[in-house]
Scaffold this motif. Structure first.
Motif, PDB file in Angstrom:
ATOM      1  N   THR A  72      47.975  28.735 -22.682  1.00 13.59           N
ATOM      2  CA  THR A  72      47.814  27.801 -21.571  1.00 13.59           C
ATOM      3  C   THR A  72      47.082  28.465 -20.417  1.00 13.59           C
ATOM      4  OG1 THR A  72      49.931  28.381 -20.586  1.00 13.59           O
ATOM      5  CG2 THR A  72      49.935  26.600 -22.189  1.00 13.59           C
ATOM      6  N   SER A  73      46.660  29.725 -20.592  1.00 12.27           N
ATOM      7  CA  SER A  73      45.894  30.391 -19.550  1.00 12.27           C
ATOM      8  C   SER A  73      44.537  29.721 -19.450  1.00 12.27           C
ATOM      9  CB  SER A  73      45.725  31.871 -19.889  1.00 12.27           C
ATOM     10  OG  SER A  73      44.987  32.010 -21.062  1.00 12.27           O
ATOM     11  N   ARG A  74      43.838  30.063 -18.396  1.00 10.22           N
ATOM     12  CA  ARG A  74      42.554  29.407 -18.164  1.00 10.22           C
ATOM     13  C   ARG A  74      41.709  29.376 -19.427  1.00 10.22           C
ATOM     14  NH1 ARG A  74      39.606  28.318 -13.540  1.00 10.22           N
ATOM     15  NH2 ARG A  74      37.456  27.884 -14.007  1.00 10.22           N
ATOM     16  N   LEU A  75      41.188  28.198 -19.742  1.00  9.01           N
ATOM     17  CA  LEU A  75      40.403  28.026 -20.959  1.00  9.01           C
ATOM     18  C   LEU A  75      38.992  28.543 -20.708  1.00  9.01           C
ATOM     19  CD1 LEU A  75      41.664  24.469 -21.957  1.00  9.01           C
ATOM     20  CD2 LEU A  75      42.546  26.699 -22.677  1.00  9.01           C
ATOM     21  N   ILE A  76      38.829  29.846 -20.865  1.00  6.10           N
ATOM     22  CA  ILE A  76      37.543  30.481 -20.559  1.00  6.10           C
ATOM     23  C   ILE A  76      36.440  29.939 -21.466  1.00  6.10           C
ATOM     24  CG2 ILE A  76      36.299  32.678 -20.593  1.00  6.10           C
ATOM     25  CD1 ILE A  76      38.861  34.054 -19.719  1.00  6.10           C
ATOM     26  N   PHE A  77      36.781  29.615 -22.710  1.00  8.97           N
ATOM     27  CA  PHE A  77      35.745  29.146 -23.629  1.00  8.97           C
ATOM     28  C   PHE A  77      35.135  27.827 -23.141  1.00  8.97           C
ATOM     29  CE2 PHE A  77      39.240  26.649 -25.342  1.00  8.97           C
ATOM     30  CZ  PHE A  77      38.627  25.492 -25.828  1.00  8.97           C
ATOM     31  N   ILE A  78      35.899  27.054 -22.359  1.00  8.65           N
ATOM     32  CA  ILE A  78      35.370  25.811 -21.791  1.00  8.65           C
ATOM     33  C   ILE A  78      34.285  26.138 -20.762  1.00  8.65           C
ATOM     34  CG2 ILE A  78      35.913  23.854 -20.303  1.00  8.65           C
ATOM     35  CD1 ILE A  78      36.803  23.362 -23.090  1.00  8.65           C
ATOM     36  N   ASP A  79      34.551  27.140 -19.912  1.00  8.86           N
ATOM     37  CA  ASP A  79      33.540  27.574 -18.934  1.00  8.86           C
ATOM     38  C   ASP A  79      32.276  28.068 -19.628  1.00  8.86           C
ATOM     39  OD1 ASP A  79      35.168  27.004 -16.779  1.00  8.86           O
ATOM     40  OD2 ASP A  79      36.011  29.024 -16.671  1.00  8.86           O
ATOM     41  N   ILE A  80      32.464  28.803 -20.732  1.00 10.24           N
ATOM     42  CA  ILE A  80      31.308  29.337 -21.462  1.00 10.24           C
ATOM     43  C   ILE A  80      30.498  28.204 -22.083  1.00 10.24           C
ATOM     44  CG2 ILE A  80      30.582  30.871 -23.320  1.00 10.24           C
ATOM     45  CD1 ILE A  80      31.855  32.305 -20.926  1.00 10.24           C
ATOM     46  N   LEU A 125      35.675  30.259 -31.669  1.00  6.87           N
ATOM     47  CA  LEU A 125      35.635  31.413 -32.554  1.00  6.87           C
ATOM     48  C   LEU A 125      35.186  32.662 -31.808  1.00  6.87           C
ATOM     49  CD1 LEU A 125      36.052  32.114 -35.583  1.00  6.87           C
ATOM     50  CD2 LEU A 125      33.601  31.732 -35.894  1.00  6.87           C
ATOM     51  N   LEU A 126      34.276  32.483 -30.855  1.00  4.90           N
ATOM     52  CA  LEU A 126      33.726  33.615 -30.102  1.00  4.90           C
ATOM     53  C   LEU A 126      34.395  33.797 -28.737  1.00  4.90           C
ATOM     54  CD1 LEU A 126      29.923  32.968 -30.810  1.00  4.90           C
ATOM     55  CD2 LEU A 126      31.431  34.582 -31.966  1.00  4.90           C
ATOM     56  N   ARG A 127      35.564  33.174 -28.538  1.00  2.71           N
ATOM     57  CA  ARG A 127      36.202  33.172 -27.223  1.00  2.71           C
ATOM     58  C   ARG A 127      36.556  34.566 -26.727  1.00  2.71           C
ATOM     59  NH1 ARG A 127      39.801  32.050 -31.046  1.00  2.71           N
ATOM     60  NH2 ARG A 127      41.904  32.954 -30.953  1.00  2.71           N
TER      61      ARG A 127
END
Length: 394
Positions: free
Chosen positions: A13-21, A288-290
């Protein structure tokens, strides 16, 4: 940005960094896509050319990704709040979302405005055209409306089921309703539903991607504690991605064999269905590359897509003045000039954006400092008055 709300979370539930990417890659694709599409000379637009056709196909993925990721993160944060006293209209995200949705529509109209047309006798039709920001703004408002209509219901899956149904209704029946012209509506309203008057995007079917993203965000949050969340999501997105990519082919075959004209018609409007496949595979790739692509620069780009969009629009299309690159180089560049120009345009737009954001931060700090000094001054004045009154009555 629209795509446009974030929070800090823990573990899965931590910040969804892959969304930013994803958003970072999408906005960069959009910048170069708009540059090349607007400035490349017509004689080089050969769809039989492998390089151009590949570029054209990839460019078509940008908007679906933006709408989907906007719906994903906004719905994810909407349903995150489980305190009954802070849900519904009391929900912070609802209040911010309403303001953001309305502001996106206003910004969209302003970007298309030209101050010199104020002195013209003719009506500026360009400002009435609907673009991506209009649709994303209204999509956020629709998502909020569906949330408000469903959050008190006993069934927790009413909202995601409804969002998924909307997606497929809009996509499957697009070949049927896309031919309507809505002549009975005022042009500024009709432009939200038809491209006849020059709109680049229409609310339908594009809201379908935002509702798809809403469904994905809802399910992602509901299973956030599952130990194999990412593994399962990646596998599911890959399987469904391939399914939707090939849907037009086998659906068309079935339609022909069974003489089912409606199915053939739906299969013929394949670009929407195929794009679902593209979006799902895009998500699967970045999930996959998160742990590989974690660049703070890309994250910063992904967190400021709205500002980047506004800056690029002003530079390329000349918002407010009409003096943009489009005016001077429209359909004039050869492929080499277009590619080099696109790279410089992306880099230049990002540099201008970050320079603006840095100055904005400095301005905010100065304003905060002034507020603090004013507050301290008022506090000292109040203490002085209070002490004077005490001495007077002592």
């Amino acid at each position: 940005s629209t795509i446009l709300f974030y929070s800090k979370m823990k573990s899965t539930t931590s910040r969804l960094i892959f969304i930013d990417i994803i958003r970072a890659f999408a906005i960069c694709m959009m910048l170069e896509g708009h540059f090349i599409d607007g400035l490349l000379a017509p004689e080089y637009r050969d769809e039989n050319n492998l390089i151009f056709s590949t570029w054209l196909y990839i460019r078509g993925m940008t908007a679906p990704v933006f709408f989907t990721v906007s719906g994903f993160i906004f719905t994810y944060l909407l349903i995150k709040e489980q305190n009954p006293e802070k849900m519904g209209w009391n929900h912070v995200r609802v209040q911010k979302g309403v303001r953001r949705g309305i502001s996106l529509v206003i910004i969209a109209y302003l970007l298309r405005a030209n101050i010199f047309n104020l002195f013209s006798d003719t009506i500026d039709m360009n400002v009435r055209k609907v673009d991506v920001l209009h649709c994303i703004g209204l999509s956020l408002l629709f998502l909020i409306a569906f949330y408000l209509a469903s959050y008190k219901r006993k069934s927790h899956y009413l909202l995601p089921v409804f969002l998924l149904m909307i997606t497929f209704v809009l996509f499957f029946f697009e070949p049927i309703y896309s031919h309507l012209t809505y002549e009975y509506l005022p042009i500024f309203l009709a432009n939200y539903f038809t491209k006849v008057n020059g709109s680049v995007f229409t609310l339908f079917p594009w809201f379908g991607y935002a509702s798809l993203g809403g469904f994905m965000g809802y399910m992602f949050y509901k299973y956030r504690e599952h130990p194999h969340l990412y593994r399962n999501a990646i596998l599911l997105y890959i399987v469904l991605g391939i399914f939707f990519l090939t849907f037009p082919y086998w659906a068309g075959k079935i339609g022909k064999e069974t003489h089912y004209y409606t199915l053939e018609l739906i299969a013929g409007g394949d670009y929407l269905i195929k794009r679902i496949g593209n979006v799902l595979l895009f998500f699967a790739l970045f999930m996959l590359l998160r742990k590989v692509i974690t660049s703070t620069l890309l994250q910063k780009i992904g967190q400021n897509t709205l500002t980047i969009y506004v800056v690029h629009y002003i530079i390329l299309y000349g918002s407010f003045t009409g003096l943009g690159l489009y005016r001077f180089f429209h359909d004039k560049l050869n492929p080499y000039e277009a590619v080099i120009g696109a790279v410089l345009f992306v880099v230049g737009t990002l540099l201008v954006t970050f320079a603006y954001l840095n100055k904005e931060a400095i301005i905010d700090q100065k304003i905060d400092g002034i507020k603090a000094k004013i507050g301290q001054g008022i506090g000292r004045a109040f203490d002085s008055i209070k002490n004077t009154i005490k001495r007077f009555f002592s």
